[in-house]
Design a protein around this motif. Structure first.
Motif, PDB file in Angstrom:
ATOM      1  N   LEU A  69      -0.057  -5.752   2.092  1.00 27.52           N
ATOM      2  CA  LEU A  69       0.554  -5.183   1.013  1.00 27.52           C
ATOM      3  C   LEU A  69       1.346  -6.349   0.317  1.00 27.52           C
ATOM      4  CD1 LEU A  69       1.858  -2.875  -0.803  1.00 27.52           C
ATOM      5  CD2 LEU A  69       3.254  -2.539   1.156  1.00 27.52           C
ATOM      6  N   VAL A  70       1.277  -6.591  -1.016  1.00 22.18           N
ATOM      7  CA  VAL A  70       2.006  -7.597  -1.738  1.00 22.18           C
ATOM      8  C   VAL A  70       2.906  -6.881  -2.696  1.00 22.18           C
ATOM      9  CG1 VAL A  70       2.004  -9.842  -2.861  1.00 22.18           C
ATOM     10  CG2 VAL A  70       0.303  -9.149  -1.136  1.00 22.18           C
ATOM     11  N   LEU A  71       3.967  -7.040  -2.653  1.00 17.46           N
ATOM     12  CA  LEU A  71       5.159  -6.444  -3.681  1.00 17.46           C
ATOM     13  C   LEU A  71       5.495  -7.659  -4.584  1.00 17.46           C
ATOM     14  CD1 LEU A  71       7.446  -4.349  -1.598  1.00 17.46           C
ATOM     15  CD2 LEU A  71       5.150  -3.557  -2.509  1.00 17.46           C
ATOM     16  N   VAL A  72       5.079  -7.622  -5.863  1.00 16.45           N
ATOM     17  CA  VAL A  72       5.370  -8.437  -7.024  1.00 16.45           C
ATOM     18  C   VAL A  72       6.385  -7.921  -7.940  1.00 16.45           C
ATOM     19  CG1 VAL A  72       4.533  -9.984  -8.928  1.00 16.45           C
ATOM     20  CG2 VAL A  72       3.185  -9.612  -6.686  1.00 16.45           C
ATOM     21  N   ALA A 135      20.387 -13.039   2.500  1.00 19.89           N
ATOM     22  CA  ALA A 135      21.127 -11.879   2.654  1.00 19.89           C
ATOM     23  C   ALA A 135      20.560 -10.539   1.981  1.00 19.89           C
ATOM     24  CB  ALA A 135      22.761 -12.181   2.362  1.00 19.89           C
ATOM     25  N   PHE A 136      19.971 -10.671   0.757  1.00 16.07           N
ATOM     26  CA  PHE A 136      19.401  -9.519   0.035  1.00 16.07           C
ATOM     27  C   PHE A 136      17.950  -9.181   0.697  1.00 16.07           C
ATOM     28  CE2 PHE A 136      22.335 -11.932  -2.323  1.00 16.07           C
ATOM     29  CZ  PHE A 136      23.226 -10.972  -2.679  1.00 16.07           C
ATOM     30  N   LEU A 137      17.328  -9.792   1.576  1.00 12.04           N
ATOM     31  CA  LEU A 137      16.097  -9.377   2.212  1.00 12.04           C
ATOM     32  C   LEU A 137      15.809  -8.481   3.087  1.00 12.04           C
ATOM     33  CD1 LEU A 137      14.312 -12.865   1.971  1.00 12.04           C
ATOM     34  CD2 LEU A 137      14.156 -11.162   0.503  1.00 12.04           C
ATOM     35  N   PRO A 138      16.957  -8.102   3.854  1.00 14.00           N
ATOM     36  CA  PRO A 138      16.801  -7.077   5.056  1.00 14.00           C
ATOM     37  C   PRO A 138      16.082  -5.772   4.685  1.00 14.00           C
ATOM     38  CG  PRO A 138      18.889  -8.009   5.292  1.00 14.00           C
ATOM     39  CD  PRO A 138      18.380  -8.640   3.966  1.00 14.00           C
ATOM     40  N   PRO A 139      16.303  -5.375   3.559  1.00 12.78           N
ATOM     41  CA  PRO A 139      15.540  -3.896   3.147  1.00 12.78           C
ATOM     42  C   PRO A 139      14.151  -4.412   3.195  1.00 12.78           C
ATOM     43  CG  PRO A 139      17.451  -4.230   1.665  1.00 12.78           C
ATOM     44  CD  PRO A 139      17.120  -5.226   2.296  1.00 12.78           C
ATOM     45  N   TYR A 140      13.565  -5.293   2.679  1.00 14.52           N
ATOM     46  CA  TYR A 140      12.015  -5.622   2.594  1.00 14.52           C
ATOM     47  C   TYR A 140      11.571  -5.772   4.138  1.00 14.52           C
ATOM     48  CZ  TYR A 140      13.141  -6.272  -2.091  1.00 14.52           C
ATOM     49  OH  TYR A 140      13.075  -6.070  -3.640  1.00 14.52           O
ATOM     50  N   ARG A 141      12.517  -6.605   4.834  1.00 12.68           N
ATOM     51  CA  ARG A 141      12.173  -6.879   6.294  1.00 12.68           C
ATOM     52  C   ARG A 141      12.067  -5.568   6.913  1.00 12.68           C
ATOM     53  NH1 ARG A 141      12.191 -11.994   8.225  1.00 12.68           N
ATOM     54  NH2 ARG A 141      13.098 -13.550   6.829  1.00 12.68           N
ATOM     55  N   CYS A 147       7.280   0.022   9.720  1.00 11.02           N
ATOM     56  CA  CYS A 147       6.059   0.337   9.233  1.00 11.02           C
ATOM     57  C   CYS A 147       4.973  -0.382  10.089  1.00 11.02           C
ATOM     58  CB  CYS A 147       5.340   0.170   7.869  1.00 11.02           C
ATOM     59  SG  CYS A 147       6.399   1.179   6.723  1.00 11.02           S
ATOM     60  N   GLY A 148       5.537  -1.139  11.255  1.00 15.29           N
ATOM     61  CA  GLY A 148       4.581  -1.831  11.945  1.00 15.29           C
ATOM     62  C   GLY A 148       3.869  -3.192  11.483  1.00 15.29           C
ATOM     63  N   MET A 149       4.362  -3.450  10.071  1.00 13.66           N
ATOM     64  CA  MET A 149       3.372  -4.570   9.366  1.00 13.66           C
ATOM     65  C   MET A 149       4.163  -5.995   9.798  1.00 13.66           C
ATOM     66  SD  MET A 149       3.539  -2.666   5.595  1.00 13.66           S
ATOM     67  CE  MET A 149       2.191  -3.603   4.809  1.00 13.66           C
ATOM     68  N   GLU A 150       3.199  -6.978   9.396  1.00  8.59           N
ATOM     69  CA  GLU A 150       3.610  -8.227   9.609  1.00  8.59           C
ATOM     70  C   GLU A 150       4.195  -9.032   8.582  1.00  8.59           C
ATOM     71  OE1 GLU A 150       0.300 -10.504  11.485  1.00  8.59           O
ATOM     72  OE2 GLU A 150      -0.332  -8.728  12.657  1.00  8.59           O
ATOM     73  N   TRP A 151       5.506  -9.493   8.749  1.00 11.45           N
ATOM     74  CA  TRP A 151       6.410 -10.174   7.712  1.00 11.45           C
ATOM     75  C   TRP A 151       5.698 -11.476   7.544  1.00 11.45           C
ATOM     76  CZ3 TRP A 151       9.882  -8.923   4.216  1.00 11.45           C
ATOM     77  CH2 TRP A 151      10.733  -9.772   3.721  1.00 11.45           C
TER      78      TRP A 151
END
Length: 185
Positions: A69-72, A135-141, A147-151
């Protein structure tokens, strides 16, 4: 499955969210580049769901068939555009995306591709945004982790409005190359 090898096709699902892509220097080009990469399926949320009514079953089926899954999107007010947030809320539900017995997304890749209007140095203590961009990335991480996805390390273009044509071209080329690699991993 491919006809020649019998190996399963690997699909990368790109979820593109930009309310006004005609005004975008960066994201429109990323969207167009993704459309040209074999093994990639792109969903333009604002084009597909102008009424914000998301076909959850179709989106879950599409995502279940993807290896990544790629979010753009552009970063707006320190996060994702509203329709992408609605997509996350509607599609990534407990019991399907996470929680007891949920395995639909486990092991899939998660990649954030975004742009900011401000240059990187505006993301620092004492600067305009007061914090490093990280500091703005924690929601994405956390979406990926829950969901058990690989970051995967994000692909970010800071100062998109001021970027030179050469910088923009290199950013899009790197994106397309990494997307192709992800689609054929």
């Amino acid at each position: 499955m491919t006809a020649q090898t019998g190996a399963p096709l690997r699909k990368v699902l790109v979820i593109f969210a930009h309310a006004a892509p005609q005004r975008s220097r960066v994201n429109r080009r990323l969207r167009d580049a993704a459309r040209g990469v074999p093994g990639v399926e792109l969903v333009d949320l604002y084009e597909t769901y102008p009424d914000f009514y998301i076909d959850v079953a179709a989106e879950q089926e599409n995502l279940a068939d993807a290896a990544a899954l790629v979010l753009v999107h552009p970063v707006q007010w320190y996060g994702m555009p509203s329709l992408l947030k609605e997509w996350v809320d509607a599609v990534l539900v407990p019991g399907w995306a996470y929680g007891a017995g949920a395995t639909a997304l486990r092991g899939k890749q998660f990649w954030l591709v975004a742009s900011t209007g401000s240059p990187l140095d505006a993301y620092a203590p004492g600067a305009a945004h007061g914090h490093p961009f990280e500091a703005f990335l924690p929601p994405y991480r956390q979406i990926a982790a829950l969901c058990g996805m690989e970051w995967r390390e994000p692909h970010i273009l800071h100062g998109a409005h001021q970027s030179s044509q050469e910088t923009l071209d290199a950013h899009v080329e790197t994106f397309a190359a990494r997307l192709g690699t992800l689609a054929h991993a």
